[in-house]
Write an enzyme that holds these catalytic residues in place. Sequence first.
Site, PDB file in Angstrom:
ATOM      1  CE1 TYR A  50     -65.070 -46.233  12.708  1.00  0.00           C
ATOM      2  CE2 TYR A  50     -67.065 -45.281  13.398  1.00  0.00           C
ATOM      3  CZ  TYR A  50     -66.435 -46.044  12.551  1.00  0.00           C
ATOM      4  OH  TYR A  50     -66.961 -46.978  11.462  1.00  0.00           O
ATOM      5  NE  ARG A  66     -69.223 -54.316  14.300  1.00  0.00           N
ATOM      6  CZ  ARG A  66     -68.813 -53.982  12.938  1.00  0.00           C
ATOM      7  NH1 ARG A  66     -69.323 -53.154  12.249  1.00  0.00           N
ATOM      8  NH2 ARG A  66     -67.791 -54.763  12.591  1.00  0.00           N
ATOM      9  CG  ASN A  88     -49.164 -43.677   5.013  1.00  0.00           C
ATOM     10  OD1 ASN A  88     -48.519 -42.849   4.833  1.00  0.00           O
ATOM     11  ND2 ASN A  88     -49.229 -44.302   6.396  1.00  0.00           N
ATOM     12  CG  PHE A 110     -56.699 -53.807  16.009  1.00  0.00           C
ATOM     13  CD1 PHE A 110     -56.165 -54.374  17.239  1.00  0.00           C
ATOM     14  CD2 PHE A 110     -57.597 -52.751  15.851  1.00  0.00           C
ATOM     15  CE1 PHE A 110     -56.696 -53.588  18.342  1.00  0.00           C
ATOM     16  CE2 PHE A 110     -57.989 -52.053  17.056  1.00  0.00           C
ATOM     17  CZ  PHE A 110     -57.424 -52.565  18.302  1.00  0.00           C
TER      18      PHE A 110
HETATM   19  P1  NAD Z   1     -63.766 -54.808  10.874  1.00  0.00           P
HETATM   20  O1  NAD Z   1     -63.132 -54.397  12.071  1.00  0.00           O
HETATM   21  O2  NAD Z   1     -64.322 -56.224  10.690  1.00  0.00           O
HETATM   22  O3  NAD Z   1     -62.701 -54.728   9.725  1.00  0.00           O
HETATM   23  C1  NAD Z   1     -61.624 -53.589   9.836  1.00  0.00           C
HETATM   24  C2  NAD Z   1     -60.441 -54.377   9.320  1.00  0.00           C
HETATM   25  O4  NAD Z   1     -59.294 -53.364   9.095  1.00  0.00           O
HETATM   26  C3  NAD Z   1     -59.923 -55.596  10.237  1.00  0.00           C
HETATM   27  O5  NAD Z   1     -59.405 -56.389   9.629  1.00  0.00           O
HETATM   28  C4  NAD Z   1     -58.640 -54.922  11.087  1.00  0.00           C
HETATM   29  O6  NAD Z   1     -57.756 -55.857  11.410  1.00  0.00           O
HETATM   30  C5  NAD Z   1     -57.918 -54.117   9.952  1.00  0.00           C
HETATM   31  N1  NAD Z   1     -57.247 -52.851  10.430  1.00  0.00           N
HETATM   32  C6  NAD Z   1     -57.692 -52.159  11.553  1.00  0.00           C
HETATM   33  N2  NAD Z   1     -56.639 -51.117  11.519  1.00  0.00           N
HETATM   34  C7  NAD Z   1     -55.695 -51.352  10.633  1.00  0.00           C
HETATM   35  C8  NAD Z   1     -54.465 -50.637  10.314  1.00  0.00           C
HETATM   36  N3  NAD Z   1     -53.991 -49.874  11.023  1.00  0.00           N
HETATM   37  N4  NAD Z   1     -53.762 -51.373   9.481  1.00  0.00           N
HETATM   38  C9  NAD Z   1     -54.153 -51.978   8.802  1.00  0.00           C
HETATM   39  N5  NAD Z   1     -55.624 -52.922   8.846  1.00  0.00           N
HETATM   40  C10 NAD Z   1     -56.228 -52.274   9.893  1.00  0.00           C
HETATM   41  O7  NAD Z   1     -64.868 -53.952  10.661  1.00  0.00           O
HETATM   42  P2  NAD Z   1     -65.816 -53.727   9.357  1.00  0.00           P
HETATM   43  O8  NAD Z   1     -67.358 -53.716   9.917  1.00  0.00           O
HETATM   44  O9  NAD Z   1     -65.723 -54.722   8.351  1.00  0.00           O
HETATM   45  O10 NAD Z   1     -65.666 -52.155   8.754  1.00  0.00           O
HETATM   46  C11 NAD Z   1     -64.636 -52.384   7.650  1.00  0.00           C
HETATM   47  C12 NAD Z   1     -64.825 -50.702   7.159  1.00  0.00           C
HETATM   48  O11 NAD Z   1     -66.237 -49.965   6.949  1.00  0.00           O
HETATM   49  C13 NAD Z   1     -64.126 -49.721   8.474  1.00  0.00           C
HETATM   50  O12 NAD Z   1     -63.491 -48.733   7.735  1.00  0.00           O
HETATM   51  C14 NAD Z   1     -65.216 -49.187   9.105  1.00  0.00           C
HETATM   52  O13 NAD Z   1     -65.010 -47.852   9.765  1.00  0.00           O
HETATM   53  C15 NAD Z   1     -66.404 -49.034   7.899  1.00  0.00           C
HETATM   54  N6  NAD Z   1     -67.878 -49.365   8.441  1.00  0.00           N
HETATM   55  C16 NAD Z   1     -68.520 -50.179   8.618  1.00  0.00           C
HETATM   56  C17 NAD Z   1     -69.609 -50.087   9.068  1.00  0.00           C
HETATM   57  C18 NAD Z   1     -70.403 -51.286   9.533  1.00  0.00           C
HETATM   58  O14 NAD Z   1     -71.660 -51.254  10.155  1.00  0.00           O
HETATM   59  N7  NAD Z   1     -69.825 -52.732   9.478  1.00  0.00           N
HETATM   60  C19 NAD Z   1     -70.542 -48.951   9.379  1.00  0.00           C
HETATM   61  C20 NAD Z   1     -69.839 -47.689   8.846  1.00  0.00           C
HETATM   62  C21 NAD Z   1     -68.335 -47.856   8.362  1.00  0.00           C
HETATM   63  N1  UDP Z   2     -76.478 -51.852  22.309  1.00  0.00           N
HETATM   64  C1  UDP Z   2     -77.163 -52.591  22.851  1.00  0.00           C
HETATM   65  N2  UDP Z   2     -76.598 -53.817  23.532  1.00  0.00           N
HETATM   66  C2  UDP Z   2     -75.698 -54.212  23.334  1.00  0.00           C
HETATM   67  C3  UDP Z   2     -74.649 -53.591  22.325  1.00  0.00           C
HETATM   68  C4  UDP Z   2     -75.053 -52.410  21.707  1.00  0.00           C
HETATM   69  O1  UDP Z   2     -78.274 -51.987  23.490  1.00  0.00           O
HETATM   70  O2  UDP Z   2     -75.275 -55.506  23.681  1.00  0.00           O
HETATM   71  C5  UDP Z   2     -76.989 -50.667  21.513  1.00  0.00           C
HETATM   72  C6  UDP Z   2     -75.916 -49.392  21.451  1.00  0.00           C
HETATM   73  O3  UDP Z   2     -75.797 -48.829  22.975  1.00  0.00           O
HETATM   74  C7  UDP Z   2     -76.458 -48.530  20.404  1.00  0.00           C
HETATM   75  C8  UDP Z   2     -77.056 -49.827  19.215  1.00  0.00           C
HETATM   76  O4  UDP Z   2     -77.017 -50.897  20.228  1.00  0.00           O
HETATM   77  O5  UDP Z   2     -77.588 -47.616  20.748  1.00  0.00           O
HETATM   78  C9  UDP Z   2     -76.022 -49.958  18.262  1.00  0.00           C
HETATM   79  O6  UDP Z   2     -74.831 -50.291  18.794  1.00  0.00           O
HETATM   80  P1  UDP Z   2     -73.556 -50.597  17.894  1.00  0.00           P
HETATM   81  O7  UDP Z   2     -72.422 -50.898  19.006  1.00  0.00           O
HETATM   82  O8  UDP Z   2     -73.775 -52.099  16.991  1.00  0.00           O
HETATM   83  O9  UDP Z   2     -73.179 -49.777  16.869  1.00  0.00           O
HETATM   84  P2  UDP Z   2     -73.223 -48.100  16.718  1.00  0.00           P
HETATM   85  O10 UDP Z   2     -74.381 -47.634  15.831  1.00  0.00           O
HETATM   86  O11 UDP Z   2     -73.643 -47.631  18.123  1.00  0.00           O
HETATM   87  O12 UDP Z   2     -71.982 -47.751  16.278  1.00  0.00           O
END
Ligand code: NAD
Ligand code: UDP
Length: 322
Positions: free
Chosen positions: A145, A186, A99, A36
Amino acid sequence: MIQRILVTGGAGFLGSHLCERLVNDGHDVICLDNFFTSQKSNVAHLLGRPNFELIRHDITLPIFLEVDQIYNMACPAAPGHYQYNPIKTMKTSVLGAINMLGVAKRCGARILQASTSEVYGDPEVHPQTESYRGSVNPIGIRACYDEGKRAAETLFMDYHRSNNVDVRIVRIFNTYGPRMHPYDGRVVSNFIRQALSGEDITIFGEGSQTRSFCYRDDLVDVIIAMMNKDNFTGPVNIGNPDEFTIRELAENVMSLVGSKSKLVTRPLPSDDPTRRRPDIGLAKEQLGWEPKVPLAEGLKHTIDWFKTIDLSDYRPPTPNFS
Ligand code: NAD
Ligand code: UDP
């Protein structure tokens, strides 16, 4: 010991780095993803490895696999991605957790949930400790979320208490690095892409809101440590406690890139958290972990990676994902 390990969301930003590390450590790794918010290119380099398999599957549907450990990483994570189809986001967190907990229960596998600092919503307690119960707007645009991840934590603890499933919960704070989707919206990916192309850098609101940014290598280290720690379910905060305003982040990125972009402001999205910083005392105590990579160094690696990619290889989230 060699384990059979399932990584859901394994083709994503964090999941792909986790798969790579686990494959290099010799484990038998199954990467499951519906692509996705990611693409096969994130794991294409692993496809020839005998201990790596890739399955296209959506975790909102059941699957039967035999594994020893499960990292449940599947879920869109960027606000633009998870708000694209909010009902699907909630289904991924809730049905996906049910699941995957079902697989763990049937196989006796240990299962780790990638939860998030978003369970704290727009926090009134700073820095955030695990005991803080959070302040989420249940009807806002981030709730699909935040509440989905909160419900998943509830399911994890109930499967643990009722069915003895061996669970781990990590609350991940903003994490960045190579392989972030360049159009995920992001802040780190936006600012780097904008700075490199000379586009305006878009600061939402005044840019006085704060975040604490953790580099992906530190994150992969600690989630593996958490998975392999006995007798500790968490939840545990993982993130880098160095806190920056969004304006400071923009200035850092511009100076590292040597960019002439202009800083411009855009409206602040609703429910955008004002301040966020993890208290990582529990992770230090239980896992002996703290992050090693400072922001400037991690940004430099990320900028170097952004310079190597062809933006036309990346698409925004695809319609027809239901
Ligand atoms: P990402 O979007 O790069 O990765 C998520 C992956 O999940 C993608 O490959 C997507 O295709 C897959 N996916 C989504 N819905 C799915 C479904 N229904 N079935 C199978 N696959 C599915 O995001 P990421 O930053 O790598 O985040 C990974 C995990 O870590 C997530 O659960 C996210 O909530 C958590 N997380 C990440 C951050 C961060 O800052 N990166 C912060 C907090 C939590
Ligand atoms: N943000 C921003 N400019 C951008 C994208 C995000 O100022 O082009 C801000 C957003 O409003 C938030 C912070 O940066 O306050 C972090 O955003 P992000 O989407 O990376 O992650 P979040 O912590 O909000 O899930």
